[in-house]
Design an enzyme around this catalytic site. Sequence first.
Site, short mmCIF file in Angstrom:
data_model
loop_
_atom_site.label_atom_id
_atom_site.label_comp_id
_atom_site.label_asym_id
_atom_site.label_seq_id
_atom_site.Cartn_x
_atom_site.Cartn_y
_atom_site.Cartn_z
N ASN A 183 31.45 36.57 39.69
CA ASN A 183 31.11 36.14 38.32
C ASN A 183 30.98 34.61 38.31
O ASN A 183 31.10 33.97 39.35
CB ASN A 183 32.16 36.64 37.32
N ASP A 227 36.61 43.01 38.01
CA ASP A 227 37.28 44.25 37.56
C ASP A 227 36.93 45.43 38.44
O ASP A 227 37.65 46.42 38.48
CB ASP A 227 36.86 44.55 36.11
N LYS A 273 48.78 43.80 27.87
CA LYS A 273 49.21 43.18 29.13
C LYS A 273 50.58 42.49 29.00
O LYS A 273 51.01 41.80 29.92
CB LYS A 273 48.15 42.18 29.61
N LYS A 300 44.35 42.57 24.34
CA LYS A 300 44.81 42.23 25.71
C LYS A 300 46.21 41.62 25.68
O LYS A 300 47.03 41.89 26.55
CB LYS A 300 43.82 41.25 26.36
N PHE A 347 44.25 34.68 29.81
CA PHE A 347 43.02 34.21 29.20
C PHE A 347 42.20 35.43 28.82
O PHE A 347 42.40 36.51 29.37
CB PHE A 347 42.20 33.35 30.19
O1 PMT Z 1 36.71 28.86 35.84
P1 PMT Z 1 35.94 28.18 34.72
O2 PMT Z 1 34.47 28.06 35.03
O3 PMT Z 1 36.57 26.88 34.30
O4 PMT Z 1 35.99 29.13 33.45
C1 PMT Z 1 37.21 29.40 32.83
C2 PMT Z 1 37.32 30.88 32.43
C3 PMT Z 1 36.29 31.18 31.38
C4 PMT Z 1 37.13 31.77 33.66
C5 PMT Z 1 38.77 31.10 31.92
O5 PMT Z 1 39.01 30.24 30.88
C6 PMT Z 1 38.98 32.54 31.47
O6 PMT Z 1 38.66 32.91 30.38
N1 PMT Z 1 39.57 33.36 32.39
C7 PMT Z 1 39.75 34.79 32.18
C8 PMT Z 1 38.54 35.52 32.62
C9 PMT Z 1 38.76 37.01 32.56
O7 PMT Z 1 38.84 37.66 33.58
O8 PMT Z 1 38.94 37.47 31.35
P2 PMT Z 1 39.26 39.01 30.99
O9 PMT Z 1 39.19 39.04 29.52
O10 PMT Z 1 38.40 39.90 31.80
O11 PMT Z 1 40.76 39.21 31.49
C10 PMT Z 1 41.91 39.04 30.65
C11 PMT Z 1 43.08 38.53 31.47
O12 PMT Z 1 43.42 39.46 32.48
C12 PMT Z 1 42.80 37.22 32.18
O13 PMT Z 1 43.96 36.42 32.13
C13 PMT Z 1 42.50 37.66 33.61
O14 PMT Z 1 42.87 36.66 34.57
C14 PMT Z 1 43.35 38.90 33.76
N2 PMT Z 1 42.79 39.89 34.68
C15 PMT Z 1 41.54 40.39 34.52
C16 PMT Z 1 41.07 41.34 35.39
C17 PMT Z 1 41.89 41.78 36.45
N3 PMT Z 1 41.48 42.71 37.31
N4 PMT Z 1 43.13 41.28 36.59
C18 PMT Z 1 43.59 40.34 35.73
O15 PMT Z 1 44.72 39.87 35.85
#
Ligand code: PMT
Length: 399
Positions: A209, A278, A340, A336, A322
Site C-alpha cells: 500500500n 490485511d 481492538k 476499531k 491508527f
Molecule cells: O506512513 P505514512 O505515509 O506517513 O502514512 C501514515 C498512515 C496513513 C499509514 C497512518 O497514519 C495510518 O493511518 N496507519 C494505519 C493504517 C491502517 O492500516 O489502518 P487500518 O484502519 O487498516 O488499521 C487500523 C489499525 O489496525 C492500525 O493501527 C493498523 O496498524 C492496525 N492493523 C491493521 C491491519 C493489520 N493486519 N494489523 C494491524 O495491526
Amino acid sequence: MKLKGKKILLGVTGGIAAYKSPSIVSLLKKQGAEVKVVMTEGATQFVTPLTFQTMSANAVHCDMFKAMDHMDVEHIALAKWADMIVIAPATENTIAKFAYGIADNLLSTVLQASRSKVMVVPAMNTFMLESPANRQNMATLKERGVIVTDTQRDLLACNDVGSGKMLEPAEIVDLIDFHLREKDLAEYIVTVTAGPTQEAVDPVRYLTNHSSGKMGYHLATAAAKRGAKVNLISGPTALSAPAYVNFVPVVTTQDMFDAVGAYFDETDVLIKAAAPADFKPASYSAQKVKKDSDMSSLQLVKNPDIAKHFGAKKTDQVLVGFAAESQNEIAFGRGKLEKKHLDMIVINNITAANAGFQKDVNTVTILHADGAVDEPGTMSKEELAEHILDQTLEILKAR
Ligand code: PMT
C-alpha cells in the site's frame, strides 16, 4: 520550532568544515533558537565573522581582550548565557585545550567557565582523529560528561579517505534537539510499527500500500528524543533508520506480528502507525509467473490483525492505533477503537487534501477509550507525533 527559546553558543574553530557552520546557524534559527557565535582566530581564516553576524543576527565574538560591552566580563557572560555550547567544527587543538584546561583564547576560556551542556563535533584528518593524544583527549571529555559526536567516513579535504568529516548540519541540529529535550518519557519503553508491509506473489511482484512510514518514524524519533527506549518495527520504506532507536526491519504482516510479539511484554506503549497488508496471496509461486499465465483471479487469505491480537492480550500497556479510512471515518474508527481494545485511535481520512499516506502533514481526529474527542487540526506529522505522545503520557500518568 523544536528549539524555540533555546540559547545556543556556537564555537567555530579553524578547520575547512567551518564553511558548513553558517548552515548550522541557519537551521538553529529556523527551529526558533537564539544563536551567538564565538570564533577562534583560525576560524576567521576560513569564514568571515560578518557571515555569522548576518546569519545569527547577533554580534560575533572573536577577541579576548576587546573593550567591555555593557561592562560584562565577556567570557563569563557568554558561558552563563548558553543553554548549550556546541563546538562545530572542533579541531584537535581546541579539543586538547578543552581537555587540559588551557584557556588562551575567548572560546577556550568560555569552555572553562561553562556550566552548561557542551557538545564537541570533531572535524579533522583521519590520522589526527585517531592519534593517541586526540583519542585520549576525547575520552577525557566524554568522562567529564561532554558530548563528543561521531564523524563521517568519506573522502577528506586532504585527499585521505577515512573518518574525520564533520557531521552534516542537519544531523548536528538534530543532536542538539535530542540533548536539550525534556526526557518526560524516560521511564517508558515505546514500540512503534511503521510503514507498509509487502506480501509476495512471486519473486518479482508483491501486494502493498502507499504508506511511506513518515508518521511512524516521526513518532519513534520524538519518543526517543523524549527519553523513551524505542523499538521501531518497520516495513520496507525509503526512509533511513532514525538515530537512537532499536530498528527492527520486517517485510510481511506475519513478520510484523512476530516482531511485535517479541517486544510486547517489555513494552509500555504500543503505537500501531503501520499500514499492514490485511491480505496475502494464498500461495507463493517460487518461479516468476509468466505473462501468458491465467491471472484472471488471485486467491487471497487474511493476515493476522496485529492490533486486535495484542489489544486482547494487553495488561497495563497503552495501545494507540491508527485508522486509515476513505469514508465514515469517525464511525469506522470508533468501531476499531472498541474491537481492538485500543486506548486511543488516531483517525485519518486518506482521501482528504492534507491527510494520510506520504504527506508531510496530517489532519486527524483522535478518539479516546474514555469518550474524549480531540480534533487538533492540520499539522506536520512531526508536530502530530508530539501531540500524540503528549496524550499518551497523560494516559500513562493516570494509571
Ligand atoms: O506512513 P505514512 O505515509 O506517513 O502514512 C501514515 C498512515 C496513513 C499509514 C497512518 O497514519 C495510518 O493511518 N496507519 C494505519 C493504517 C491502517 O492500516 O489502518 P487500518 O484502519 O487498516 O488499521 C487500523 C489499525 O489496525 C492500525 O493501527 C493498523 O496498524 C492496525 N492493523 C491493521 C491491519 C493489520 N493486519 N494489523 C494491524 O495491526
